[in-house]
Design an enzyme around this catalytic site. Structure first.
Site, mmCIF file in Angstrom:
data_model
loop_
_atom_site.group_PDB
_atom_site.id
_atom_site.type_symbol
_atom_site.label_atom_id
_atom_site.label_comp_id
_atom_site.label_asym_id
_atom_site.label_seq_id
_atom_site.Cartn_x
_atom_site.Cartn_y
_atom_site.Cartn_z
ATOM 1 N N ASN A 48 -30.887 -23.977 13.782
ATOM 2 C CA ASN A 48 -30.568 -22.556 13.842
ATOM 3 C C ASN A 48 -30.018 -22.060 12.516
ATOM 4 O OD1 ASN A 48 -31.091 -21.864 16.673
ATOM 5 N ND2 ASN A 48 -29.528 -23.398 17.096
ATOM 6 N N SER A 91 -40.917 -24.849 9.949
ATOM 7 C CA SER A 91 -40.940 -25.391 11.293
ATOM 8 C C SER A 91 -39.605 -25.101 11.970
ATOM 9 C CB SER A 91 -41.227 -26.893 11.249
ATOM 10 O OG SER A 91 -41.313 -27.437 12.551
ATOM 11 N N ASP A 125 -51.455 -9.302 9.430
ATOM 12 C CA ASP A 125 -51.076 -10.205 10.510
ATOM 13 C C ASP A 125 -51.752 -11.545 10.254
ATOM 14 O OD1 ASP A 125 -50.785 -11.533 13.036
ATOM 15 O OD2 ASP A 125 -50.541 -9.577 13.997
ATOM 16 N N LYS A 151 -37.089 -27.183 17.403
ATOM 17 C CA LYS A 151 -37.726 -27.120 18.724
ATOM 18 C C LYS A 151 -39.129 -27.719 18.716
ATOM 19 C CE LYS A 151 -34.942 -23.216 20.249
ATOM 20 N NZ LYS A 151 -33.971 -23.402 19.147
ATOM 21 N N LYS A 166 -45.194 -24.762 17.542
ATOM 22 C CA LYS A 166 -44.741 -25.105 16.191
ATOM 23 C C LYS A 166 -45.039 -26.569 15.867
ATOM 24 C CE LYS A 166 -43.064 -22.825 13.584
ATOM 25 N NZ LYS A 166 -43.715 -22.000 12.524
ATOM 26 N N ARG A 191 -46.402 -7.733 9.378
ATOM 27 C CA ARG A 191 -47.123 -6.733 10.165
ATOM 28 C C ARG A 191 -46.259 -5.532 10.552
ATOM 29 N NH1 ARG A 191 -47.829 -10.191 15.818
ATOM 30 N NH2 ARG A 191 -45.618 -10.329 16.364
ATOM 31 N N THR A 194 -40.565 -10.101 5.787
ATOM 32 C CA THR A 194 -39.496 -9.146 6.099
ATOM 33 C C THR A 194 -38.468 -9.712 7.077
ATOM 34 O OG1 THR A 194 -40.910 -8.178 7.806
ATOM 35 C CG2 THR A 194 -40.892 -7.097 5.644
ATOM 36 N N GLY A 195 -38.630 -10.975 7.473
ATOM 37 C CA GLY A 195 -37.656 -11.613 8.349
ATOM 38 C C GLY A 195 -36.416 -12.040 7.584
ATOM 39 N N SER A 196 -35.461 -12.616 8.302
ATOM 40 C CA SER A 196 -34.190 -13.010 7.684
ATOM 41 C C SER A 196 -34.405 -13.975 6.524
ATOM 42 C CB SER A 196 -33.276 -13.655 8.733
ATOM 43 O OG SER A 196 -32.996 -12.762 9.776
#
Length: 342
Positions: free
Chosen positions: A173, A130, A67, A133, A145, A41, A15-17
């Site tokens: 990014n 990944s 999760d 960072k 990560k 989650r 459900t993330g971008s």
């Protein structure tokens, strides 16, 4: 794996971008997939996503609350799954610095749970996301990560008879993703002030579609153990500020805990294992089940020079102020406008 036709795919953090962008891409480009499972989650985000992708219009899709810290739940969700894209993570640097144990539980223990569940359920391909960072990390998020990357690469050594392949994609990014600087600046622009951490700061820049393309490349082409890295432009944080709020006051607030001035994706120490694939770089595993010579021939791969490094501050390709404005209109906010008197 040449195609995803009749395959079942699961996306952790779906459900993330990036998860939503992957969902759109997969349903558009591979409408004949058997099943697409959105594993996350957050029930509210799943509810909202189901408004855009309801099961009556997209019978392939399933929404699965869970999760990555819960291995048993992962095993249940992965029954009958062919491909897993692991996008779930705690990713906000300051929050990870303040809540280190929670970050470790999700990003490291969760990664191992995903690996174990995949090995136990007959999954064929795994791609883990990944971050830049993770390269020479100085903050906890990056360190977790990096550990996650190592776990997924090393997982290829314990597959035994299982033909499963694990690979990693690492990029900078994502333009317009949740919590990133561009939506933050657009919101802050209304106040007439933009907080700048360091005037010399640079970052790599990739669109959501660019991230999706990388994941799909790895899913369909990885031999097992590669870390794929895109060739993408950098931007200067001051150019982002000028593109969004040229008439705003720019307040220098200092670097936040665990933050770098420039990000890296390949260090000189990685150069001994790094190859140029044309559109991407790849860091190959130190131990592998396949021949380096065969890999080089198959992908026309070229070894980078010893000591090669890839940093956002030393990049050869840069976004311009006007170019950033156009990208923001295209990828972030189609209604975006600069100040009229600029």
């Amino acid at each position: 794996m040449n195609s995803l036709i009749d395959k079942s795919i699961l996306i952790t953090g779906g459900t993330g971008s990036l998860g939503k962008a992957l969902t759109k891409h997969i349903l558009t480009e591979f409408p004949n997939i058997k099943r697409l499972v959105i594993f996350s989650r957050d029930e509210q985000k799943q509810f909202q996503m189901a408004q855009d992708y309801p099961q009556n219009r997209f019978p392939q899709i399933r929404y699965f609350i869970g999760d990555v810290r819960d291995k048993e739940r992962l095993i249940r969700a992965m029954k009958g799954i062919d491909c897993v894209i692991h996008a779930a993570a705690m990713k906000h640097v300051p929050i990870a610095e303040y809540n280190p144990d929670e970050c470790v539980k999700t990003n490291i223990h969760g990664a191992q749970n995903v690996i174990d569940a995949c090995l136990e359920t007959g999954v064929q391909r795994v791609v883990a996301l990944s971050t830049d960072k993770a390269c020479a990390p100085i903050n906890l998020y990056g360190a977790t990560k990096l550990a996650s990357d190592k776990l997924f690469v090393a997982a290829n050594n314990i597959t035994g008879w299982n033909p499963i392949r694990f690979s990693v994609v690492r990029y900078g990014n994502v333009m317009g993703s949740n919590g990133s600087v561009i939506p933050f600046f657009i919101k802050k622009k209304k106040e007439g002030k933009l907080p700048i951490t360091d005037v010399n700061m640079t970052r790599f820049n990739i669109s959501l579609q660019g991230g999706v393309d990388m994941v799909m490349h790895a899913l369909l082409n990885a031999w097992g153990g590669e870390i794929f890295i895109p060739k993408i432009p950098s931007y200067r944080i001051m150019d982002v500020a000028k593109a969004i709020g040229p008439n705003c006051e720019h307040l220098v607030i200092g670097i936040r805990p665990g933050e770098k001035v420039h990000e890296e994706m390949i260090t000189p120490s990685d150069s001994f294992y790094t190859y140029d694939l044309g559109k991407y770089y790849t860091i190959l595993p130190a131990t592998h089940k396949w021949s380096i010579e065969d890999f080089v021939k198959a992908f026309n791969a070229k070894k980078v020079s010893e000591g090669f490094a890839y940093s956002s501050g030393d990049n050869t390709e840069w976004e311009t102020v006007e170019g950033l404005r156009n990208l923001i209109r295209k990828h972030v906010d189609s209604k975006f406008e600069v100040d009229n008197n600029y």
